[in-house]
Design a protein around this motif. Structure first.
Motif, PDB file in Angstrom:
ATOM      1  N   THR A 348      53.927  40.889  30.968  1.00 33.88           N
ATOM      2  CA  THR A 348      54.131  40.138  29.725  1.00 33.88           C
ATOM      3  C   THR A 348      54.143  38.636  29.974  1.00 33.88           C
ATOM      4  N   ALA A 349      54.117  38.242  31.254  1.00 32.60           N
ATOM      5  CA  ALA A 349      54.194  36.806  31.575  1.00 32.60           C
ATOM      6  C   ALA A 349      52.978  36.383  32.379  1.00 32.60           C
ATOM      7  N   GLY A 350      52.537  35.162  32.150  1.00 32.27           N
ATOM      8  CA  GLY A 350      51.414  34.640  32.910  1.00 32.27           C
ATOM      9  C   GLY A 350      50.075  35.074  32.345  1.00 32.27           C
ATOM     10  N   THR A 351      49.039  34.401  32.796  1.00 30.61           N
ATOM     11  CA  THR A 351      47.671  34.711  32.377  1.00 30.61           C
ATOM     12  C   THR A 351      46.951  35.373  33.540  1.00 30.61           C
ATOM     13  N   PHE A 352      46.492  36.597  33.305  1.00 31.27           N
ATOM     14  CA  PHE A 352      45.778  37.345  34.334  1.00 31.27           C
ATOM     15  C   PHE A 352      44.276  37.212  34.106  1.00 31.27           C
ATOM     16  N   THR A 353      43.567  36.940  35.203  1.00 29.08           N
ATOM     17  CA  THR A 353      42.118  36.817  35.148  1.00 29.08           C
ATOM     18  C   THR A 353      41.507  37.547  36.339  1.00 29.08           C
ATOM     19  N   VAL A 354      40.203  37.782  36.244  1.00 29.08           N
ATOM     20  CA  VAL A 354      39.443  38.358  37.348  1.00 29.08           C
ATOM     21  C   VAL A 354      38.282  37.423  37.644  1.00 29.08           C
ATOM     22  N   ASP A 355      38.074  37.151  38.917  1.00 29.70           N
ATOM     23  CA  ASP A 355      36.965  36.304  39.344  1.00 29.70           C
ATOM     24  C   ASP A 355      35.712  37.160  39.427  1.00 29.70           C
ATOM     25  N   VAL A 356      34.822  36.989  38.449  1.00 26.68           N
ATOM     26  CA  VAL A 356      33.562  37.737  38.401  1.00 26.68           C
ATOM     27  C   VAL A 356      32.443  36.783  38.823  1.00 26.68           C
ATOM     28  N   ARG A 357      32.102  36.845  40.101  1.00 25.41           N
ATOM     29  CA  ARG A 357      31.039  36.010  40.671  1.00 25.41           C
ATOM     30  C   ARG A 357      31.234  34.526  40.316  1.00 25.41           C
ATOM     31  N   GLY A 358      32.460  34.035  40.561  1.00 27.42           N
ATOM     32  CA  GLY A 358      32.744  32.626  40.374  1.00 27.42           C
ATOM     33  C   GLY A 358      33.176  32.222  38.985  1.00 27.42           C
ATOM     34  N   ARG A 359      33.205  33.163  38.079  1.00 26.00           N
ATOM     35  CA  ARG A 359      33.629  32.864  36.708  1.00 26.00           C
ATOM     36  C   ARG A 359      34.857  33.698  36.377  1.00 26.00           C
ATOM     37  N   THR A 360      35.903  33.062  35.871  1.00 29.73           N
ATOM     38  CA  THR A 360      37.128  33.794  35.570  1.00 29.73           C
ATOM     39  C   THR A 360      37.028  34.466  34.204  1.00 29.73           C
ATOM     40  N   GLU A 361      37.399  35.735  34.178  1.00 27.86           N
ATOM     41  CA  GLU A 361      37.407  36.522  32.950  1.00 27.86           C
ATOM     42  C   GLU A 361      38.839  36.946  32.663  1.00 27.86           C
ATOM     43  N   GLU A 362      39.333  36.617  31.478  1.00 27.89           N
ATOM     44  CA  GLU A 362      40.706  36.954  31.126  1.00 27.89           C
ATOM     45  C   GLU A 362      40.829  38.462  30.899  1.00 27.89           C
ATOM     46  N   VAL A 363      41.952  39.025  31.354  1.00 23.94           N
ATOM     47  CA  VAL A 363      42.183  40.467  31.223  1.00 23.94           C
ATOM     48  C   VAL A 363      43.615  40.717  30.784  1.00 23.94           C
ATOM     49  N   ASP A 364      43.824  41.877  30.187  1.00 24.02           N
ATOM     50  CA  ASP A 364      45.167  42.386  29.925  1.00 24.02           C
ATOM     51  C   ASP A 364      45.509  43.377  31.030  1.00 24.02           C
ATOM     52  N   VAL A 365      46.728  43.295  31.528  1.00 19.75           N
ATOM     53  CA  VAL A 365      47.208  44.239  32.532  1.00 19.75           C
ATOM     54  C   VAL A 365      47.987  45.327  31.811  1.00 19.75           C
ATOM     55  N   VAL A 366      47.611  46.588  32.037  1.00 19.82           N
ATOM     56  CA  VAL A 366      48.201  47.708  31.299  1.00 19.82           C
ATOM     57  C   VAL A 366      48.588  48.819  32.269  1.00 19.82           C
ATOM     58  N   GLU A 367      49.472  49.685  31.812  1.00 23.53           N
ATOM     59  CA  GLU A 367      49.797  50.884  32.575  1.00 23.53           C
ATOM     60  C   GLU A 367      48.664  51.888  32.424  1.00 23.53           C
ATOM     61  N   LEU A 368      48.446  52.682  33.463  1.00 24.51           N
ATOM     62  CA  LEU A 368      47.432  53.731  33.435  1.00 24.51           C
ATOM     63  C   LEU A 368      48.008  55.010  32.818  1.00 24.51           C
ATOM     64  N   PRO A 369      47.179  55.853  32.199  1.00 24.81           N
ATOM     65  CA  PRO A 369      45.728  55.742  32.071  1.00 24.81           C
ATOM     66  C   PRO A 369      45.310  54.919  30.859  1.00 24.81           C
ATOM     67  N   PHE A 370      44.020  54.634  30.782  1.00 20.70           N
ATOM     68  CA  PHE A 370      43.473  53.957  29.615  1.00 20.70           C
ATOM     69  C   PHE A 370      43.311  54.928  28.436  1.00 20.70           C
ATOM     70  N   TYR A 371      43.071  56.190  28.774  1.00 22.15           N
ATOM     71  CA  TYR A 371      42.720  57.186  27.747  1.00 22.15           C
ATOM     72  C   TYR A 371      43.498  58.472  27.988  1.00 22.15           C
ATOM     73  N   LYS A 372      44.056  59.039  26.922  1.00 25.02           N
ATOM     74  CA  LYS A 372      44.662  60.370  26.963  1.00 25.02           C
ATOM     75  C   LYS A 372      44.121  61.181  25.796  1.00 25.02           C
TER      76      LYS A 372
END
Length: 375
Positions: A348-372
């Motif tokens: 719930t705190a901070g901004t999470f991103t992923v470095d995709v070939r030098g470009r940062t993409e913002e993401v939400d961090v969630v508990e697994l699974p994505f689908y039930k």
């Protein structure tokens, strides 16, 4: 010609359904030493068919190892992290085999076929490792380890319509076969082990066919029975995105000899309460008692760029982990991924991103699974 002192790589093995895949125009690839269908057409369409109706999979590359004898249960309690002697005849258990240091050698499903007869199903890439470990650990036990992988074919029907497709073909009352159960029955008049298991997050069945030469007959019968319900052949690509949405770990990605079951959020499979020692017990006890310096989480991308294995995960610009599996999610409509991150992140705190070939993409961090699925 081959270079002096070198040997040509062995050709990948073909499953009993190889010619069917050719006729269907499958994109065939070498997967763990087997020539397997990656996709038949659109992997997205195959994925959606499993979620909405049903998909048909050839899984004959998996390894099948029988453990038999008066001390078969004792051997498995010692060799694996699970409490296999507690599994009732006709039931199955998801478990793992680890090294002495607690690192995962493979994740497995074990079926108890009779009091002194178990079937261990290993991932294709690890079949040799699992066989060697079980054979070594069998020393001193009155039990036999037999590699029967070459004798079997394995077909899976997965999806909401799986019961209606299979019911007319089997002598089994499918309502009596619970999840993670497997019994000897017939399908299309052929004897099989019929199990209510799968790797897609959907209801479905896995059909162990012995001898494997009967697989074509059963595949054809399923295709015919499934035609009114939209049964669709599906390949490895769809299987991967299905298991990713369901938050199921994949060996070589979320699981490896460098990870413990606790790293991957699978500590529940380790049964310390069973009698006697088991391989990896001391190391796993330490892993269970520490503060688990990393955690497996889900990531949902805000944009369209795909998150892939190895991409760096950051929180407020600081590196906190790495992606282990990622793909576009046909069900969610966003890129998704699983990743190991340091510590217990406050999602719930901070901004999470992923470095995709030098470009940062913002993401939400969630508990697994994505689908039930709806039960």
């Amino acid at each position: 010609m081959t270079a002096l002192g070198s040997e040509a790589a062995p050709s990948p093995r073909r499953t009993p359904l190889y010619e069917v895949h050719q006729q269907l125009g499958a994109n065939l690839v070498d997967f763990a030493g087997w020539l397997m269908p990656l996709r038949y057409g659109s992997e997205t369409a195959e994925h959606k068919a499993v979620r909405k109706t049903a998909g048909l999979f050839d899984l004959s590359h998996m390894g099948e190892i029988h453990i038999t004898g008066p001390q078969a249960a004792d051997l498995l309690d010692y060799a694996l992290v699970g409490h296999l002697s507690k599994v009732k005849v006709g039931r199955a258990r998801y478990t793992m085999i680890t090294a002495e240091d607690g690192g995962v050698l493979d994740d497995l499903i074990v079926y108890r076929l009779a009091e002194d007869d178990y079937l261990v199903v290993a991932n294709a890439a690890n079949q040799g490792t699992v066989l060697a470990a079980l054979t070594e650990r069998a020393a001193g036990f009155d039990a036999r380890v037999d590699d029967r992988s070459a004798d079997y074919a394995l077909i899976a029907v997965q999806g909401p319509e799986a019961v209606r497709i299979l019911a007319p073909l089997t002598d089994a009352d499918l309502s009596e076969i619970r999840y993670y159960a497997g019994y000897r029955h017939t399908v299309a008049g052929r004897p099989v082990l019929l199990a209510r298991t799968g790797y897609t997050g959907e209801d479905g069945f896995e059909i162990f066919v012995e001898p494997g030469t009967e697989a074509l007959h059963i595949w054809d019968a399923l295709v015919k029975s499934g035609e009114p319900y939209g049964l669709t052949p599906a390949g490895l690509s769809a299987r991967d995105t299905l298991r990713l949405e369901a938050g199921m770990p994949l060996y070589g990605n979320e699981l490896s000899a460098e990870t413990t079951p606790f790293d991957a959020g699978q500590g529940r499979v380790v049964k310390f309460e069973k009698d006697g020692d088991f391989v990896g017990r001391a190391a796993l006890l330490r892993a269970a008692e520490n503060d688990r310096p990393r955690k497996l989480v889900g990531l949902i991308g805000h944009g369209r760029r795909v998150l892939r294995k190895g991409h760096t995960v950051l929180c407020d610009g600081q590196v906190v982990g790495a992606v282990t599996s990622g793909a576009p999610s046909p069900t969610l409509g966003n890129p998704i991924a699983m990743a190991y991150v340091d510590g217990e992140p406050d999602i719930t705190a901070g901004t999470f991103t992923v470095d995709v070939r030098g470009r940062t993409e913002e993401v939400d961090v969630v508990e697994l699974p994505f689908y039930k699925r709806d039960r």
